[in-house]
Design a protein around this motif. Structure first.
Motif, PDB file in Angstrom:
ATOM      1  N   ALA A  39       0.846  -1.193   0.000  1.00  0.00           N
ATOM      2  CA  ALA A  39       0.000   0.000   0.000  1.00  0.00           C
ATOM      3  C   ALA A  39       0.883   1.245   0.000  1.00  0.00           C
ATOM      4  N   THR A  40       0.409   2.283  -0.642  1.00  0.00           N
ATOM      5  CA  THR A  40       1.173   3.530  -0.680  1.00  0.00           C
ATOM      6  C   THR A  40       0.293   4.660  -0.210  1.00  0.00           C
ATOM      7  N   GLY A  41       0.912   5.637   0.463  1.00  0.00           N
ATOM      8  CA  GLY A  41       0.193   6.836   0.854  1.00  0.00           C
ATOM      9  C   GLY A  41      -0.622   6.659   2.110  1.00  0.00           C
ATOM     10  N   ARG A  42      -0.047   7.023   3.264  1.00  0.00           N
ATOM     11  CA  ARG A  42      -0.790   6.970   4.535  1.00  0.00           C
ATOM     12  C   ARG A  42      -1.363   8.335   4.875  1.00  0.00           C
ATOM     13  N   VAL A  43      -2.549   8.332   5.420  1.00  0.00           N
ATOM     14  CA  VAL A  43      -3.259   9.567   5.776  1.00  0.00           C
ATOM     15  C   VAL A  43      -3.690   9.484   7.236  1.00  0.00           C
ATOM     16  N   THR A  44      -3.521  10.589   7.959  1.00  0.00           N
ATOM     17  CA  THR A  44      -4.015  10.665   9.338  1.00  0.00           C
ATOM     18  C   THR A  44      -5.388  11.324   9.338  1.00  0.00           C
ATOM     19  N   LEU A  45      -6.372  10.612   9.832  1.00  0.00           N
ATOM     20  CA  LEU A  45      -7.729  11.134   9.985  1.00  0.00           C
ATOM     21  C   LEU A  45      -7.997  11.325  11.466  1.00  0.00           C
ATOM     22  N   SER A  46      -8.082  12.583  11.895  1.00  0.00           N
ATOM     23  CA  SER A  46      -8.403  12.889  13.294  1.00  0.00           C
ATOM     24  C   SER A  46      -9.915  13.000  13.442  1.00  0.00           C
ATOM     25  N   ILE A  47     -10.497  12.139  14.258  1.00  0.00           N
ATOM     26  CA  ILE A  47     -11.939  12.187  14.532  1.00  0.00           C
ATOM     27  C   ILE A  47     -12.127  12.878  15.871  1.00  0.00           C
ATOM     28  N   VAL A  48     -12.840  13.985  15.850  1.00  0.00           N
ATOM     29  CA  VAL A  48     -13.136  14.753  17.067  1.00  0.00           C
ATOM     30  C   VAL A  48     -14.603  14.542  17.408  1.00  0.00           C
ATOM     31  N   ALA A  78      -5.000  22.855  11.357  1.00  0.00           N
ATOM     32  CA  ALA A  78      -3.735  23.347  10.806  1.00  0.00           C
ATOM     33  C   ALA A  78      -2.684  22.240  10.810  1.00  0.00           C
ATOM     34  N   ALA A  79      -2.670  21.433  11.873  1.00  0.00           N
ATOM     35  CA  ALA A  79      -1.718  20.323  11.942  1.00  0.00           C
ATOM     36  C   ALA A  79      -1.999  19.291  10.863  1.00  0.00           C
ATOM     37  N   ARG A  80      -3.279  18.981  10.640  1.00  0.00           N
ATOM     38  CA  ARG A  80      -3.607  18.008   9.601  1.00  0.00           C
ATOM     39  C   ARG A  80      -3.346  18.575   8.199  1.00  0.00           C
ATOM     40  N   ASP A  81      -3.539  19.875   8.021  1.00  0.00           N
ATOM     41  CA  ASP A  81      -3.237  20.479   6.721  1.00  0.00           C
ATOM     42  C   ASP A  81      -1.754  20.308   6.385  1.00  0.00           C
ATOM     43  N   LEU A  82      -0.906  20.387   7.402  1.00  0.00           N
ATOM     44  CA  LEU A  82       0.532  20.277   7.180  1.00  0.00           C
ATOM     45  C   LEU A  82       0.945  18.874   6.755  1.00  0.00           C
ATOM     46  N   ASP A  83       0.250  17.850   7.302  1.00  0.00           N
ATOM     47  CA  ASP A  83       0.657  16.479   6.967  1.00  0.00           C
ATOM     48  C   ASP A  83      -0.256  15.821   5.939  1.00  0.00           C
ATOM     49  N   GLY A  84      -1.177  16.597   5.361  1.00  0.00           N
ATOM     50  CA  GLY A  84      -2.034  16.051   4.312  1.00  0.00           C
ATOM     51  C   GLY A  84      -3.204  15.243   4.817  1.00  0.00           C
ATOM     52  N   GLY A  85      -3.461  15.302   6.117  1.00  0.00           N
ATOM     53  CA  GLY A  85      -4.589  14.575   6.690  1.00  0.00           C
ATOM     54  C   GLY A  85      -5.846  15.425   6.733  1.00  0.00           C
ATOM     55  N   ARG A 322     -10.902  12.836  21.064  1.00  0.00           N
ATOM     56  CA  ARG A 322     -10.227  12.723  19.768  1.00  0.00           C
ATOM     57  C   ARG A 322      -9.587  11.348  19.637  1.00  0.00           C
ATOM     58  N   LEU A 323      -9.624  10.828  18.422  1.00  0.00           N
ATOM     59  CA  LEU A 323      -8.808   9.671  18.075  1.00  0.00           C
ATOM     60  C   LEU A 323      -8.257   9.889  16.675  1.00  0.00           C
ATOM     61  N   ASP A 324      -7.050   9.407  16.449  1.00  0.00           N
ATOM     62  CA  ASP A 324      -6.404   9.523  15.144  1.00  0.00           C
ATOM     63  C   ASP A 324      -6.325   8.149  14.489  1.00  0.00           C
ATOM     64  N   LEU A 325      -6.866   8.056  13.294  1.00  0.00           N
ATOM     65  CA  LEU A 325      -6.755   6.840  12.499  1.00  0.00           C
ATOM     66  C   LEU A 325      -5.690   7.040  11.429  1.00  0.00           C
ATOM     67  N   THR A 326      -4.802   6.075  11.304  1.00  0.00           N
ATOM     68  CA  THR A 326      -3.868   6.057  10.179  1.00  0.00           C
ATOM     69  C   THR A 326      -4.457   5.138   9.118  1.00  0.00           C
ATOM     70  N   VAL A 327      -4.650   5.683   7.931  1.00  0.00           N
ATOM     71  CA  VAL A 327      -5.365   4.968   6.875  1.00  0.00           C
ATOM     72  C   VAL A 327      -4.450   4.802   5.669  1.00  0.00           C
ATOM     73  N   VAL A 334      -4.969   1.151   9.442  1.00  0.00           N
ATOM     74  CA  VAL A 334      -3.884   0.278   9.900  1.00  0.00           C
ATOM     75  C   VAL A 334      -3.504   0.536  11.348  1.00  0.00           C
ATOM     76  N   SER A 335      -3.883   1.689  11.919  1.00  0.00           N
ATOM     77  CA  SER A 335      -3.622   1.925  13.338  1.00  0.00           C
ATOM     78  C   SER A 335      -4.576   2.988  13.864  1.00  0.00           C
ATOM     79  N   ALA A 336      -4.751   2.994  15.182  1.00  0.00           N
ATOM     80  CA  ALA A 336      -5.627   3.970  15.830  1.00  0.00           C
ATOM     81  C   ALA A 336      -4.978   4.446  17.113  1.00  0.00           C
ATOM     82  N   ARG A 337      -4.986   5.738  17.319  1.00  0.00           N
ATOM     83  CA  ARG A 337      -4.412   6.346  18.511  1.00  0.00           C
ATOM     84  C   ARG A 337      -5.509   7.088  19.261  1.00  0.00           C
TER      85      ARG A 337
END
Length: 589
Positions: A39-48, A78-85, A322-327, A334-337
């Protein structure tokens, strides 16, 4: 509104400090899954997640406030904008009823703020039904709770439907079933689920309500509705979303749990293991649902149950979760924080907790400043509410009318009872609110009376109904009420009540206001509230319809029709309750 609409603060003092200090240490834990190969390209999805706001849009004691919440969100986005999430913002219901400003706008004030905050979805909670028909300041008229031009009665779900139509995000209710169609309700902007596009991901969101939710609001407003089981509903809707090709499935549920500690999301020892939201997670097939935002129980959760991260954020806007999903694109989560609940602080005191004054909070490495756009979004509705509150009722009070009096009754309680009797044509008597804890929230101040203070006395959407009772049944109803000593005696109109005590048991004799005897077999029409009628257990069952007047409208109408000046003595002379031997059995517990 009725008894179910009573609340108590959940977050406080030491407990909140524990939550805040846990957050300062960072995220409390993570659920790891092996990444998909190739798989290529991981994205952080923050669920609030937020829940159970109950109309508390402004800060109190340095905590809460939707504008301040907007500042935290701005930093996270702003943090998610920086990392593409991306950030997904969800609310788990019981959002509107509670705060005076929200109540008087019937939720419009909160919807406007949520639009500005950029919510993605809201789950309908049980108290979303409390407002009933669209009325009062929400329509900027004296009262819109009237029949339509074609003579049809008002829609007792009109306020909820108006709030949903006003929102720029969907209201979700997958397990709220229309008994006529047997399918989920299909109102404008209300649906079982939705799909949101975020950072190139397709996120499916399912919304549900606690199974017993419809029992916890005004019965008239939910006639013809039922709730379907949570697990079967979520599974069916989640599978439908998976077939549509979504990358992530989240559930936003007005159903909750309870935990005391948040240092280890895998440790459920501080949790109520049988909480409704935990049971739901355990009943779902593995891998079907990626995250749950919970609510309803006014508690907090930041844990992983049966492989599903669950977050829940207390109540009244004191915190968010909040929880962060790595997709992995094309592969899924693939992971959840999971993060501990975050206190909504305007300032931080020396102990690290929210304070009325202190250091500026930081979040995601930047200072948190209130979002002015949220305040601006609420301003028009606040102005409408202010105008409505300042509308004169048409009467002057010589002195304050109080909820308590020198004896068993109160001038204010008697006023409400008199208004009830006038609102029901042909009523022989009325039973109103008690002198102690009968539902009246504050006193009426002396001077020119306006709608605002009158609303504050009884800010609920109960209606005035008619019960048909025999003289014997009326006496039994009053005996049972005065035996519940914590309530005090109910106010009455059209009758006088004489009480003696046989030990701890009250004995009641009822006569008309004129002194005429009431025969035990005599039939009487008794005006009262829908909630009182529901617990009367005698006589004909009162049918609550949309044409039954709201309590506040009945009282306002009675006062306007009376006009002039009103004294406390006008409402308590002669006394309506009489004790013949001191009536020690009526002393409040």
């Amino acid at each position: 509104m009725s008894g179910p609409a009573r609340y108590s603060a959940v977050v406080g003092g030491a407990a909140f400090a524990v939550v805040f200090l846990a957050l300062v240490a960072g995220a409390v834990g993570a659920l790891q899954r092996p990444p998909a190969t190739g798989a290529t390209g991981r994205v952080t999805l923050s669920i609030v997640g937020t829940t159970d706001l109950h109309g508390r849009v402004f800060p109190r004691g340095g905590r809460g406030g939707l504008a301040q919440f907007g500042g935290y969100l701005r930093n996270l986005r702003a943090a998610r904008d920086l990392d593409g999430g991306a950030v997904l913002l969800l609310d788990a219901g019981d959002t509107f009823e509670g705060g005076i400003e929200s109540n008087l706008s019937e939720g419009a004030l909160v919807v406007d703020a949520y639009n500005a905050l950029g919510y993605d979805a809201l789950a309908i909670g049980n108290h979303e039904f409390d407002y009933g028909a669209l009325d009062t300041a929400s329509a900027d008229t004296a009262s819109a709770d009237t029949a339509s031009a074609d003579g049809a009665p008002p829609d007792l779900r009109g306020a909820l439907k108006a709030a949903a139509a006003r929102a720029r995000f969907p209201f979700l209710a997958a397990n709220l079933i229309d008994e006529v169609t047997g399918r989920p309700v299909a109102w404008p902007n209300v649906r079982p689920s939705t799909v949101v596009h975020a950072a190139g991901l397709r996120v499916g969101i399912v919304g549900v309500m606690t199974r017993d939710g419809l029992r916890l609001t005004l019965a008239a407003n939910v006639q013809g509705l039922r709730t379907a089981p949570l697990a079967a509903t979520v599974e069916a809707e989640a599978r439908r979303l998976r077939r549509r090709g979504v990358d992530v499935v989240a559930v936003v549920a007005h159903a909750g749990g309870w935990c005391a500690r948040f240092d280890d999301p895998a440790d459920l020892s501080s949790c109520d293991a049988d909480g409704e939201i935990f049971r739901l997670a355990r009943q779902l097939p593995a891998g079907l649902v990626d995250a749950i935002v919970a609510g309803h129980s006014h508690a907090a959760v930041a844990h992983i149950v049966a492989g599903i991260p669950i977050i829940q954020a207390y109540s009244r806007g004191a915190a968010f979760t909040r929880l962060d999903l790595t997709v992995e694109r094309e592969a899924g989560v693939v992971s959840a924080r999971v993060f501990a609940p975050q206190g909504l602080c305007a300032a931080i005191g020396p102990d690290g907790d929210c304070a009325a004054g202190g250091a500026t909070p930081h979040y995601e490495g930047a200072p948190v400043e209130p979002d002015a756009s949220v305040t601006a979004a609420m301003r028009p509705e606040l102005e409408r509410v202010r105008r409505w509150r300042e509308t004169p009722v048409g009467i002057v009070l010589d002195i304050s009318l109080t909820r308590t009096g020198a004896g068993l009754e109160s001038p204010l309680g008697n006023l409400f009872a008199d208004a009830f009797r006038a609102a029901v044509p042909g009523a022989d008597a009325a039973i109103g609110m008690g002198a102690r804890r009968g539902g009246l929230r504050t006193d009426l101040p002396a001077g020119v009376l306006t709608r605002g203070p009158l609303y504050d006395v009884f800010p609920f959407d109960n209606r005035v109904v008619a019960l048909v009772l025999t003289g014997t049944q009326l006496r039994q109803v009053l005996v049972r009420e005065v035996s519940r000593r914590r309530r005090g005696v109910p106010s009455v109109s059209g009758i006088r009540v004489r009480v003696t005590c046989a030990g701890e048991r009250p004995e009641v004799e009822i006569v008309r206001s004129s002194g005429a005897r009431i025969d035990p077999a005599e039939t009487l029409v008794v005006a009262t509230t829908d909630s009182f009628a529901a617990r009367a257990r005698f006589g004909t069952r009162a049918t609550v319809t949309a044409t039954a007047p709201l309590v506040r409208d009945a009282v306002a109408g009675w006062l306007t029709a009376r006009g002039g000046r009103l004294r406390a003595a006008d409402l308590s002379d002669p006394p309506r309750w009489q004790t013949l031997d001191g009536a020690a059995c009526l002393v409040a517990g």
